[in-house]
Design an enzyme around this catalytic site. Structure first.
Site, PDB file in Angstrom:
ATOM      1  N   GLY A   1      -8.125   0.396   8.443  1.00 45.15           N
ATOM      2  CA  GLY A   1      -8.514  -0.537   7.392  1.00 45.15           C
ATOM      3  C   GLY A   1      -9.453   0.116   6.407  1.00 45.15           C
TER       4      GLY A   1
ATOM      5  N   GLY B   1      -9.444   7.725  -1.729  1.00 40.62           N
ATOM      6  CA  GLY B   1      -9.448   9.155  -1.451  1.00 40.62           C
ATOM      7  C   GLY B   1      -9.045   9.498  -0.037  1.00 40.62           C
TER       8      GLY B   1
ATOM      9  CG  ASP C   1      -5.245  -2.940   3.393  1.00 44.72           C
ATOM     10  OD1 ASP C   1      -5.229  -4.112   3.813  1.00 44.72           O
ATOM     11  OD2 ASP C   1      -4.698  -2.003   3.989  1.00 44.72           O
TER      12      ASP C   1
ATOM     13  NE  ARG D   1      17.674  20.115   3.650  1.00 40.70           N
ATOM     14  CZ  ARG D   1      16.848  21.120   3.928  1.00 40.70           C
ATOM     15  NH1 ARG D   1      15.663  20.846   4.453  1.00 40.70           N
ATOM     16  NH2 ARG D   1      17.179  22.369   3.685  1.00 40.70           N
TER      17      ARG D   1
ATOM     18  CG  HIS E   1      -0.643  -0.495   2.455  1.00 41.42           C
ATOM     19  ND1 HIS E   1       0.475  -0.071   3.131  1.00 41.42           N
ATOM     20  CD2 HIS E   1      -1.252  -1.394   3.271  1.00 41.42           C
ATOM     21  CE1 HIS E   1       0.555  -0.673   4.292  1.00 41.42           C
ATOM     22  NE2 HIS E   1      -0.483  -1.494   4.398  1.00 41.42           N
TER      23      HIS E   1
END
Length: 375
Positions: A304, A246, A270, A224, A213
């Site tokens: 989740g 989203g 997921d 950096r 994910h």
């Protein structure tokens, strides 16, 4: 018995065939063509689109049960049956960081299930327990741990034919342990990790070609220190799955990721549960409740996903400025390639399983045509 699917816009995973015909026999595709046969039964799609069924390599639960809580065949069946409603014909039920006993129980459940059912349950995704505790996310601190040689070897020995994907934090492994895992043939996904850009590129060079994910539970891109996200963007060999709801990933970030990764960009759910039918869930130290369509814990953090693969595909089409065919590939052929199954599933092609999703022009699903539907 042979059957012909006719009058379809066929998204094969390699091309689009208008007025296409798909011939199937014994749950297998035997031909993709333009000519309509007259001597076998026909299924007329009347101009609708058809593609290979979606593949979800990271799904935690169905409409009722959570696999890590109940690692048994009933939960696996729930995940399979529920997924079919949302266009997904192939799954890897996901077991999150758990005790060694539970991991072995989950492996055994998948093995027994696959022996009894010749459907789209491909195996298991073991997410943890060998993660970096600083990036454990919703995983219990009591279960996240550093691997020992004996536990790692037992999991590989017992689960080699079942575990298709394992998520690890590579920086928590010794070189010998990582080599043991690389040599097992299990697809390794890097995630829940504090790796720097340089560390990530080193582990990618060792043979890790997948992350878990993208953006979530990993070091972010900075000017950096580009982190694991930056290393994923920079390495053309690494696949980058996204939870496209989203919330777990803003659509603008997903668009940038897609432009950088292209054919290595794909979708996962997921999902804690599918269908948003479970409003509240509590298990050991894990809690989740539905809030505005998303699962969150008592602290208000995401706990989740609740998205399904068909929603993810529609979101890709709406928000990533891609064609319908490209959005479909993100849930089919690209996923198959990420887990080294591109020659077995994810396309409408001779020799591939007769498992399809039928949909409208806007990618809304009409029906999941699983191979079992033709029996």
């Amino acid at each position: 018995m042979k059957q012909a699917i006719i009058n379809a816009i066929v998204h094969t995973g390699e091309e689009i065939i208008h007025n296409g015909v798909v011939i199937i026999e014994n749950d297998i595709i035997i031909s993709v063509q333009k000519e309509i046969p007259n001597d076998i039964p026909q299924i007329d799609l009347k101009g609708k689109h058809i593609a290979a069924g979606f593949i979800d390599i990271q799904i935690n639960g169905g409409e009722q049960f959570y696999f890590s809580q109940y690692p048994n065949e009933e939960t696996i069946q729930d995940i399979h049956d529920s997924s079919l409603k949302y266009g997904t014909t192939h799954t890897l039920p996901c077991l999150i960081s758990s005790s060694n006993e539970t991991i072995l129980q989950g492996i055994e459940a998948i093995r027994n299930y696959k022996e009894k059912h010749k459907n789209g349950v491909l195996g298991m995704h073991l997410e943890g327990p060998f993660l970096n505790p600083l990036k454990r996310g919703a995983h219990s601190l009591n279960q996240v741990r550093t691997p020992t040689n004996s536990e790692l070897e037992e999991i590989i020995r017992y689960g080699k034919d079942v575990i298709k994907v394992i998520t690890i934090a590579p920086e928590c492994f010794t070189e010998d342990q990582l080599n043991i895992l690389l040599e097992s043939g299990i697809v390794i996904s890097a995630g829940h990790s504090t790796m720097t850009y340089e560390q990530a590129q080193y582990y990618f060079s060792k043979g890790i070609k997948l992350v878990t994910h993208l953006f979530n539970a990993m070091t972010q891109f900075g000017h950096r220190e580009p982190g694991l996200v930056g290393a994923t963007f920079a390495n053309e060999s690494v696949y980058a799955p996204v939870i496209l709801d989203g919330a777990h990933c803003d659509y603008a970030a997903a668009r940038i990721a897609y432009e950088l990764k292209k054919e290595k960009f794909f979708l996962i759910s997921d999902a804690a549960f599918l269908g948003r039918k479970v409003a509240n869930f509590k298990w050991e130290n894990f809690d989740a409740h539905l809030e505005n369509g998303f699962y969150r814990n008592e602290e208000g953090n995401l706990a989740g996903a609740s998205i399904s693969m068909d929603e993810a595909v529609q979101n890709a089409y709406k928000y990533l400025n891609v064609s319908a065919d490209e959005a479909i590939k993100m849930a089919t052929s690209r996923v198959a390639a990420a887990i080294n199954m591109e020659n077995k599933i994810g396309k409408i092609k001779r020799g591939f399983p007769a498992s399809f999703v039928q949909f409208n022009d806007d990618l809304s699903i009409v029906e999941t045509l699983n191979c079992n539907s033709f029996n």
